[in-house]
Scaffold this active site. Sequence first.
Site, PDB file in Angstrom:
ATOM      1  N   THR A  10      34.222 -39.967  42.083  1.00 58.22           N
ATOM      2  CA  THR A  10      33.648 -38.882  43.014  1.00 58.22           C
ATOM      3  C   THR A  10      33.844 -39.504  44.662  1.00 58.22           C
ATOM      4  O   THR A  10      33.647 -40.207  45.248  1.00 58.22           O
ATOM      5  CB  THR A  10      32.370 -38.128  42.836  1.00 58.22           C
ATOM      6  OG1 THR A  10      31.790 -37.181  44.168  1.00 58.22           O
ATOM      7  CG2 THR A  10      30.962 -39.645  43.000  1.00 58.22           C
ATOM      8  N   ASP A  72      29.794 -34.094  36.463  1.00 58.64           N
ATOM      9  CA  ASP A  72      29.775 -32.933  36.705  1.00 58.64           C
ATOM     10  C   ASP A  72      28.396 -31.636  36.796  1.00 58.64           C
ATOM     11  O   ASP A  72      27.986 -31.698  35.563  1.00 58.64           O
ATOM     12  CB  ASP A  72      31.426 -31.879  35.798  1.00 58.64           C
ATOM     13  CG  ASP A  72      31.264 -30.721  36.372  1.00 58.64           C
ATOM     14  OD1 ASP A  72      31.499 -30.818  37.846  1.00 58.64           O
ATOM     15  OD2 ASP A  72      31.253 -29.459  35.697  1.00 58.64           O
ATOM     16  N   SER A  73      27.956 -31.139  37.458  1.00 59.26           N
ATOM     17  CA  SER A  73      26.139 -30.702  37.466  1.00 59.26           C
ATOM     18  C   SER A  73      26.272 -29.574  37.833  1.00 59.26           C
ATOM     19  O   SER A  73      27.609 -29.227  38.535  1.00 59.26           O
ATOM     20  CB  SER A  73      25.775 -31.708  38.759  1.00 59.26           C
ATOM     21  OG  SER A  73      25.347 -32.838  37.940  1.00 59.26           O
ATOM     22  N   ASP A 158      18.183 -28.544  45.639  1.00 60.29           N
ATOM     23  CA  ASP A 158      17.431 -29.451  46.007  1.00 60.29           C
ATOM     24  C   ASP A 158      16.211 -28.301  46.952  1.00 60.29           C
ATOM     25  O   ASP A 158      15.337 -28.335  46.029  1.00 60.29           O
ATOM     26  CB  ASP A 158      17.085 -30.930  46.487  1.00 60.29           C
ATOM     27  CG  ASP A 158      18.090 -31.531  45.215  1.00 60.29           C
ATOM     28  OD1 ASP A 158      18.001 -31.155  44.387  1.00 60.29           O
ATOM     29  OD2 ASP A 158      18.183 -32.828  45.864  1.00 60.29           O
ATOM     30  N   LYS A 178      12.355 -37.578  42.973  1.00 65.03           N
ATOM     31  CA  LYS A 178      13.227 -37.284  41.431  1.00 65.03           C
ATOM     32  C   LYS A 178      13.805 -37.324  40.976  1.00 65.03           C
ATOM     33  O   LYS A 178      14.193 -37.172  39.390  1.00 65.03           O
ATOM     34  CB  LYS A 178      14.366 -36.056  43.099  1.00 65.03           C
ATOM     35  CG  LYS A 178      15.569 -35.816  42.176  1.00 65.03           C
ATOM     36  CD  LYS A 178      15.955 -35.429  43.312  1.00 65.03           C
ATOM     37  CE  LYS A 178      17.894 -34.675  43.251  1.00 65.03           C
ATOM     38  NZ  LYS A 178      19.023 -34.784  43.676  1.00 65.03           N
TER      39      LYS A 178
END
Length: 199
Positions: A10, A72-73, A158, A178
Amino acid sequence: MLVKELVVATQNKDKVREIKNILKGVHIKILTPDVFGKTPKVVEDGKTFEANAAKKARIISRFTHRMAIADDSGLEVKTLGGRPGIRSSRFAGSAQDYLKNNRKLLGLMKDVPARKRGARFVCVIAIAKDDKVLRTVRGTCSGRIAFEMRGKTGFGYDPVFISPKHGKTFAELGQKIKNRISHRYRALVKAKKVLKKLL
């Protein structure tokens, strides 16, 4: 103990920092593709998180001749039929324009009542070596969408994603909390077990 190298496929510095934090304690030297020269552009044209993660990991492992992981999110909002989904980073057009993405999402949901604001984060991590995908793992985190952006930490969605347990957005919780409950954390816990066997 010999420290192995792992390339995170990434260019997103926020993701790299988060992945490094979660993988602390593992004897892996984490690299990014740019240290190997001009990184090939990967077109994320898959129809699933798994397909996109696998493609990125495979291409970067081939380019670097190292084991690579790719994430991949995205955010899936129930009342929007699962959108933004695999287009989460480009929801408002430009990739990684967090503010525009959040504003678009909140605009689409301005009349949606609290009880119908359910959503979940999804993260898929693919592990590849020598142009071959070895494993994919998935992590999810359920919550709901806030009515406004709240908090100063984190990135992406977020500021609008509320953790039901804490009653706060991910951006209000801070990275430490988190990184113990997120979709990426849950996927990386699974990936870490796989990596320990592979490296």
